[in-house]
Design a protein around this motif. Structure first.
Motif, PDB file in Angstrom:
ATOM      1  N   TRP A 812       0.819  -1.207   0.000  1.00  0.00           N
ATOM      2  CA  TRP A 812       0.000   0.000   0.000  1.00  0.00           C
ATOM      3  C   TRP A 812       0.859   1.266   0.000  1.00  0.00           C
ATOM      4  O   TRP A 812       2.009   1.255   0.440  1.00  0.00           O
ATOM      5  CB  TRP A 812      -0.967   0.028   1.188  1.00  0.00           C
ATOM      6  CG  TRP A 812      -0.348   0.038   2.563  1.00  0.00           C
ATOM      7  CD1 TRP A 812      -0.139  -1.031   3.382  1.00  0.00           C
ATOM      8  CD2 TRP A 812       0.124   1.190   3.287  1.00  0.00           C
ATOM      9  NE1 TRP A 812       0.441  -0.631   4.567  1.00  0.00           N
ATOM     10  CE2 TRP A 812       0.615   0.715   4.538  1.00  0.00           C
ATOM     11  CE3 TRP A 812       0.195   2.558   3.015  1.00  0.00           C
ATOM     12  CZ2 TRP A 812       1.154   1.575   5.501  1.00  0.00           C
ATOM     13  CZ3 TRP A 812       0.734   3.422   3.958  1.00  0.00           C
ATOM     14  CH2 TRP A 812       1.205   2.926   5.194  1.00  0.00           C
ATOM     15  N   HIS A 813       0.274   2.335  -0.519  1.00  0.00           N
ATOM     16  CA  HIS A 813       0.919   3.644  -0.425  1.00  0.00           C
ATOM     17  C   HIS A 813      -0.154   4.725  -0.447  1.00  0.00           C
ATOM     18  O   HIS A 813      -1.246   4.543  -0.998  1.00  0.00           O
ATOM     19  CB  HIS A 813       1.934   3.867  -1.552  1.00  0.00           C
ATOM     20  CG  HIS A 813       1.319   4.032  -2.916  1.00  0.00           C
ATOM     21  ND1 HIS A 813       0.976   2.956  -3.708  1.00  0.00           N
ATOM     22  CD2 HIS A 813       0.984   5.156  -3.622  1.00  0.00           C
ATOM     23  CE1 HIS A 813       0.476   3.397  -4.851  1.00  0.00           C
ATOM     24  NE2 HIS A 813       0.466   4.728  -4.819  1.00  0.00           N
ATOM     25  N   ILE A 814       0.191   5.836   0.178  1.00  0.00           N
ATOM     26  CA  ILE A 814      -0.714   6.985   0.245  1.00  0.00           C
ATOM     27  C   ILE A 814      -0.224   8.037  -0.742  1.00  0.00           C
ATOM     28  O   ILE A 814       0.954   8.382  -0.769  1.00  0.00           O
ATOM     29  CB  ILE A 814      -0.750   7.568   1.673  1.00  0.00           C
ATOM     30  CG1 ILE A 814      -1.294   6.527   2.649  1.00  0.00           C
ATOM     31  CG2 ILE A 814      -1.610   8.833   1.717  1.00  0.00           C
ATOM     32  CD1 ILE A 814      -1.130   6.917   4.106  1.00  0.00           C
ATOM     33  N   GLN A 815      -1.159   8.536  -1.550  1.00  0.00           N
ATOM     34  CA  GLN A 815      -0.810   9.537  -2.558  1.00  0.00           C
ATOM     35  C   GLN A 815      -1.501  10.848  -2.221  1.00  0.00           C
ATOM     36  O   GLN A 815      -2.711  10.895  -1.969  1.00  0.00           O
ATOM     37  CB  GLN A 815      -1.242   9.047  -3.943  1.00  0.00           C
ATOM     38  CG  GLN A 815      -0.843   9.975  -5.088  1.00  0.00           C
ATOM     39  CD  GLN A 815      -1.125   9.342  -6.442  1.00  0.00           C
ATOM     40  OE1 GLN A 815      -0.632   8.272  -6.754  1.00  0.00           O
ATOM     41  NE2 GLN A 815      -1.946  10.004  -7.243  1.00  0.00           N
ATOM     42  N   ASN A 816      -0.708  11.914  -2.208  1.00  0.00           N
ATOM     43  CA  ASN A 816      -1.220  13.276  -1.982  1.00  0.00           C
ATOM     44  C   ASN A 816      -1.988  13.415  -0.669  1.00  0.00           C
ATOM     45  O   ASN A 816      -2.868  14.276  -0.544  1.00  0.00           O
ATOM     46  CB  ASN A 816      -2.121  13.713  -3.145  1.00  0.00           C
ATOM     47  CG  ASN A 816      -1.375  13.736  -4.461  1.00  0.00           C
ATOM     48  OD1 ASN A 816      -0.183  14.037  -4.505  1.00  0.00           O
ATOM     49  ND2 ASN A 816      -2.073  13.399  -5.538  1.00  0.00           N
ATOM     50  N   GLU A 817      -1.658  12.548   0.279  1.00  0.00           N
ATOM     51  CA  GLU A 817      -2.260  12.588   1.609  1.00  0.00           C
ATOM     52  C   GLU A 817      -3.778  12.476   1.569  1.00  0.00           C
ATOM     53  O   GLU A 817      -4.470  12.907   2.508  1.00  0.00           O
ATOM     54  CB  GLU A 817      -1.852  13.864   2.368  1.00  0.00           C
ATOM     55  CG  GLU A 817      -0.357  13.958   2.631  1.00  0.00           C
ATOM     56  CD  GLU A 817       0.002  15.126   3.533  1.00  0.00           C
ATOM     57  OE1 GLU A 817      -0.909  15.905   3.883  1.00  0.00           O
ATOM     58  OE2 GLU A 817       1.176  15.237   3.893  1.00  0.00           O
ATOM     59  N   GLU A 818      -4.319  11.883   0.484  1.00  0.00           N
ATOM     60  CA  GLU A 818      -5.779  11.801   0.402  1.00  0.00           C
ATOM     61  C   GLU A 818      -6.279  10.502  -0.222  1.00  0.00           C
ATOM     62  O   GLU A 818      -7.465  10.184  -0.103  1.00  0.00           O
ATOM     63  CB  GLU A 818      -6.340  12.974  -0.393  1.00  0.00           C
ATOM     64  CG  GLU A 818      -5.851  13.053  -1.827  1.00  0.00           C
ATOM     65  CD  GLU A 818      -6.417  14.263  -2.564  1.00  0.00           C
ATOM     66  OE1 GLU A 818      -6.983  15.156  -1.891  1.00  0.00           O
ATOM     67  OE2 GLU A 818      -6.293  14.301  -3.809  1.00  0.00           O
ATOM     68  N   THR A 819      -5.386   9.762  -0.872  1.00  0.00           N
ATOM     69  CA  THR A 819      -5.825   8.523  -1.528  1.00  0.00           C
ATOM     70  C   THR A 819      -4.911   7.372  -1.115  1.00  0.00           C
ATOM     71  O   THR A 819      -3.687   7.492  -1.156  1.00  0.00           O
ATOM     72  CB  THR A 819      -5.787   8.655  -3.055  1.00  0.00           C
ATOM     73  OG1 THR A 819      -6.536   9.810  -3.443  1.00  0.00           O
ATOM     74  CG2 THR A 819      -6.373   7.410  -3.714  1.00  0.00           C
ATOM     75  N   LEU A 820      -5.534   6.265  -0.714  1.00  0.00           N
ATOM     76  CA  LEU A 820      -4.797   5.060  -0.331  1.00  0.00           C
ATOM     77  C   LEU A 820      -4.945   4.024  -1.447  1.00  0.00           C
ATOM     78  O   LEU A 820      -6.054   3.642  -1.810  1.00  0.00           O
ATOM     79  CB  LEU A 820      -5.346   4.498   0.982  1.00  0.00           C
ATOM     80  CG  LEU A 820      -4.766   3.162   1.452  1.00  0.00           C
ATOM     81  CD1 LEU A 820      -3.284   3.316   1.799  1.00  0.00           C
ATOM     82  CD2 LEU A 820      -5.548   2.625   2.658  1.00  0.00           C
ATOM     83  N   PHE A 821      -3.816   3.622  -1.997  1.00  0.00           N
ATOM     84  CA  PHE A 821      -3.785   2.569  -3.014  1.00  0.00           C
ATOM     85  C   PHE A 821      -3.283   1.278  -2.358  1.00  0.00           C
ATOM     86  O   PHE A 821      -2.242   1.279  -1.683  1.00  0.00           O
ATOM     87  CB  PHE A 821      -2.858   2.952  -4.168  1.00  0.00           C
ATOM     88  CG  PHE A 821      -3.339   4.102  -4.991  1.00  0.00           C
ATOM     89  CD1 PHE A 821      -4.124   3.879  -6.124  1.00  0.00           C
ATOM     90  CD2 PHE A 821      -3.026   5.408  -4.641  1.00  0.00           C
ATOM     91  CE1 PHE A 821      -4.584   4.944  -6.896  1.00  0.00           C
ATOM     92  CE2 PHE A 821      -3.477   6.480  -5.402  1.00  0.00           C
ATOM     93  CZ  PHE A 821      -4.260   6.246  -6.534  1.00  0.00           C
ATOM     94  N   VAL A 822      -4.008   0.200  -2.556  1.00  0.00           N
ATOM     95  CA  VAL A 822      -3.669  -1.082  -1.936  1.00  0.00           C
ATOM     96  C   VAL A 822      -3.726  -2.179  -2.981  1.00  0.00           C
ATOM     97  O   VAL A 822      -4.701  -2.275  -3.742  1.00  0.00           O
ATOM     98  CB  VAL A 822      -4.634  -1.425  -0.776  1.00  0.00           C
ATOM     99  CG1 VAL A 822      -4.204  -2.725  -0.083  1.00  0.00           C
ATOM    100  CG2 VAL A 822      -4.719  -0.291   0.232  1.00  0.00           C
TER     101      VAL A 822
END
Length: 880
Positions: A812-822
């Motif tokens: 997982w990673h967080i993008q732009n402090e608003e979206t979590l990709f898993v």
């Protein structure tokens, strides 16, 4: 496409020489087929005469399935093939392996135990060689069955057999002795052959224990070899009459003190005038001879030095850059005369080798030069825990002249983790190296000083982490055999070390947490590997501990207060000279763990169909919790030990009476304890204020209580005591104490000062399950929970686990402090519950899936330090 990646019998890493006549079968899958489930499987077993039998079994299970065919006889070899049939009508290709039984019955052995002359009792036993010269008319399928009282390194016609070290490992020689089986067909020749072996004292007759309890000859005083070479099932050489022995180049080789090797001495197997004498036949093994499921000790990594240091006193010190357990091999050509001395230590203290923590362990290898070239030399029968090697007698040594050989019981690596936080990545790496260092034959507490014993408390708290990082199923299964027999000798008390070589009354007293290994750890293994048999094998041991080992107060069912406890051992606030004197009441901790252990035993009893016992212990748990509250907790929810460990234990083990859930009971509810734990960790400035009992559970307790912001703040803390503070001081393994090394470069003055202990590394279970997001929902990972919970300043993480069914992963990673990709991956024949922020919760089958969800940072992070009453709090230096 789904395929069978690996077929395995029982928990053996090698199917050659197994000890079961009807071994259970397991197979692991690979492939990314969506929602693939096994409906049935086919087994094909082909004997050595070409006869094939096929079996069709309608079952979805693929973990430790019953042997479908006739039992194997000693030496019998078969080919096992398995095909898995999916619920959709498709089938995998056949996957298989060759399986060969060992010597299942004791009567299959014709070997006798042989030794050298009797040696002095109070000195190191000089290693010796044994040999046998024999003729064969033709070369057929050849098998060497071999073990020793002590350690061996075997050769045929001058060629080393296998690549193992410190064989056959350490077991309680009074009860169990492991043997290995080697295919040596390629080493034999028609005509005259020589089978030989070096034999060393090892754990059998060498010095074991620590300080006042360090003694020789724990099991016997005559190291010996026990071996049998067969060609096509016919014995052609077995230890006994006709064998000879001789000393050689090894002058001594001790586990604690190191090896002395003379390049002028003999080490071959040819005739030496007057050197070889008739071997002496000594007492046979009284122990059960077992084909080991514990993997052999092997070199699992080589480490090249990073620097040659000249200390202020003029000492030459090789820095390998990594603390580890193993040996040093000479790669370059050392001087041709004099003595080469290698002295080992884990740390430098003010620029010099820091040897005080080794206590009475010398940890020195000496090579006497002047004969054969010492290039390529490596010790045979010793191991050291070290990062640094002080070198005397090789002034121009370079980093290219030596290499470190990392030793471990060669378990398969199964778990990995990394994240965006560099120091936490180093923390995890440190956990891995401490695990490797402390899994040499048995689960030890440390690999360096005069101890290296199988402390039960350490493995009890660490098993969930160990079983994620490595396939420890066979490793621990064999160890538990010794635990049970040693426990029976003490009428139910579980010794603090297994195998039990300590004789003091303190070492053989009943201790909570340490003794609880008999119940908790088999259940942890069952969760990891789905092996119900481990529960059956250890059930009597579990019951023996709880019903005879634990000394209870008859009025409460809790621990008798007349029995001292170690409990929250090595608390940061404990005096270095009194490591059991922490701020948490020792009996509160012991009683919390006893209740938890009884609850686990109730669950195990239910799993095994022993419902009456399960119900009795379940009722007992309710009564004990009431007694616990009467003893330790006020009506308003104040705990007599107002500490992180006490609060974490109550919450983590759910020690709440049924009446506490009722608002009319007058008793404090769970939220009172949650709030107080939050207050305590804040007041402690998120430093780890727990010892041996509290540290493995503190982050899980915080997270489960809804205090993840506190858990992440504590995880990322840099001020001692914390997980990251040793890293800032250069730690490459987990330390026994948070401050084993003080900030001024001095070693902690306490007796318990190791720089390679895995117990505090149990924090990795939080990294795997919470940060990474992987944990089992059903035994053997048949059902998986995938629930990553990002927090702190970590913005990405990935973890994977090679489960009994196949690879599980979460990235997982967080993008732009608003979206979590898993991205998650589930192996064939498994399913997972995926739980993500934003209300995502679903069950999925096998295959790879991607998720994109809205992410909101926890507004409570970072938690605010409490307002000081009299002084300004210390600067906050934690943020990465």
């Amino acid at each position: 496409m789904t395929s069978i990646h690996r077929v395995q019998v029982e928990h053996y890493t090698s199917p050659l020489g197994i000890g079961e006549s009807s071994p259970r079968l397991s197979w692991r899958f690979q492939g990314d087929s969506r929602d693939w489930v096994q409906a049935s499987y086919d087994v094909r077993i082909t004997s050595s005469n070409g006869q094939t039998r096929e079996y069709h079994i309608g079952s979805p299970n693929s973990i430790l399935e019953p042997w479908p065919s006739t039992p194997l006889k000693s030496r019998e070899a078969v080919k096992v093939e398995i095909r898995s049939n999916g619920s959709g009508g498709d089938s995998t290709e056949w996957g298989g392996l060759e399986v060969e039984a060992g010597l299942i019955d004791r009567k299959d052995w014709s070997a006798q135990m042989i030794s050298s002359e009797e040696q002095t009792l109070d000195k190191p036993k000089k290693p010796f060689r044994v040999r046998n010269v024999f003729d064969i008319s033709r070369v057929g399928r050849a098998r060497l069955y071999i073990t020793a009282h002590g350690l061996y390194e075997a050769y045929i016609n001058g060629q080393r057999i296998g690549n193992e070290y410190l064989s056959p490992g350490w077991t309680d020689y009074n009860y169990h002795l492991n043997y290995r089986v080697f295919d040596v067909t390629h080493l034999l020749k028609q005509g005259t052959n020589v089978l030989g072996a070096w034999v060393g004292e090892g754990w059998y007759a060498g010095r074991l224990g620590y300080t006042g309890e360090c003694a020789r000859n724990r099991y016997g005083s005559r190291p010996g070899l026990f071996a049998q070479l067969e060609v096509d099932g016919r014995v052609v050489a077995a230890t006994g009459k006709g064998w000879s022995w001789a000393y050689g180049a090894l002058k001594s080789s001790e586990l604690y003190d190191g090896e002395i090797y003379n390049t002028n001495g003999k080490e071959g197997w040819t005739d030496e005038q007057g050197a070889w004498q008739d071997a002496e036949i000594v007492d046979p093994p009284k122990a059960q001879l077992l084909s080991a499921q514990n993997p052999p000790i092997r070199a699992v990594e080589t480490i090249e030095p990073v620097e040659i240091i000249t200390s202020s006193s003029g000492k030459i010190i090789v820095d390998f850059g990594q603390n580890f357990a193993g040996i040093v091999k000479l790669i370059g050509e050392p001087p041709s005369s004099g003595q080469l001395v290698l002295r080992y230590a884990e740390v430098l203290e003010h620029g010099e080798l820091g040897v005080r923590p080794l206590r009475v362990c010398a940890a020195i290898d000496t090579i006497i030069l002047g004969g054969r070239s010492a290039k390529g030399y490596e010790p045979k029968f010793t191991s050291h825990g070290f990062r640094y090697a002080e070198v005397t007698g090789w002034d121009n040594i370079s980093t290219a002249d030596v290499v470190g050989i990392v030793l471990q019981s060669a378990m398969e690596r199964t778990g990995h983790f990394e994240c965006s936080h560099p120091l936490i990545n180093q923390l995890h790496k440190n956990v891995v190296y401490s695990t490797i260092s402390n899994t040499i034959s048995i689960p030890t507490d440390c690999p360096q000083r005069d101890e290296r014993l199988g402390w039960t408390g350490d493995i009890q708290v660490f098993t969930p982490t160990l079983s994620y990082l490595f396939d420890s199923s066979g490793f621990l299964k064999d160890w538990f055999k010794d635990l049970y027999v040693d426990q029976k000798e003490l009428n139910g008390i579980v010794p603090v070390v297994i195998p039990n070589i300590l004789k003091s009354s303190v070492a053989n007293a009943p201790f909570a947490i340490w003794g609880d290994v008999a119940v908790i750890t088999p259940h942890d293994m069952y969760q990891a590997y789905g092996d119900r048999q481990i529960l059956l094998d250890q059930y009597e041991s579990m019951q023996l501990w709880l019903e005879q080992g634990v000394v209870r107060d008859p009025a409460t069912g809790l621990w008798s207060r007349a029995i001292p406890q170690l409990s929250d051992w090595l608390h940061p606030k404990a005096d270095p000279a009194a490591p059991a004197d922490g701020p948490t009441d020792n009996h509160l901790v012991a009683d919390a763990w006893l209740i938890h252990t009884c609850r686990v035993f109730s669950k195990v009893s239910a799993i095994l169909g022993k419902q009456e016992i399960a119900d009795r212990y379940s009722k007992q748990v309710e009564t004990m919790i009431e007694s616990f509250w009467d003893e330790y907790i006020t009506r308003n929810g104040r705990v007599i030990s107002d500490t992180q460990t006490a609060l974490a234990s109550i919450l983590h083990f759910n020690l709440f009476p049924i009446s506490a859930s009722s608002s009319s009971s007058g008793r404090a509810g769970k939220q009172v304890f949650i709030d107080r734990l939050g207050e305590l960790v804040s007041a402690d400035m998120w430093k780890v204020s727990t010892g041996f009992a509290g540290t493995p559970i503190i982050l899980h307790a915080l997270r489960d209580a809804g205090l993840s912001h506190h858990a992440y703040r504590m995880l990322q803390g840099k001020t001692s005591p914390s997980w990251l503070s040793p890293i800032l001081l250069g730690a490459t393994t987990i330390w026994e104490r948070w401050d084993s090394m003080l900030a001024d470069g001095s070693i902690n003055p306490g007796e318990m000062t190791s720089f390679n202990h895995y117990a505090l590394g149990s924090v990795a279970s939080f990294l795997h399950a919470v940060v990474g997001g992987l944990s089992p929902l059903q035994p053997g990972w048949r059902e998986i929970l995938i629930r990553p919970e990002p927090g702190g300043t970590i913005n990405s993480a990935k973890t994977s686990f090679l489960s009994p069914l196949g690879m599980v992963s979460c990235d997982w990673h967080i993008q732009n402090e608003e979206t979590l990709f898993v991205t998650v991956s589930v192996p064939p024949n498994a399913r997972a519950k995926v739980v993500l922020p934003g209300g995502v919760e679903e069950w999925v089958g096998s295959g790879k899936r991607d998720y994109k969800v809205k992410w909101e940072k926890d507004p409570r992070f970072p938690p605010v330090p409490p307002k000081p009453v009299f002084a300004k709090p210390a600067p906050d230096e934690w943020i990465a």
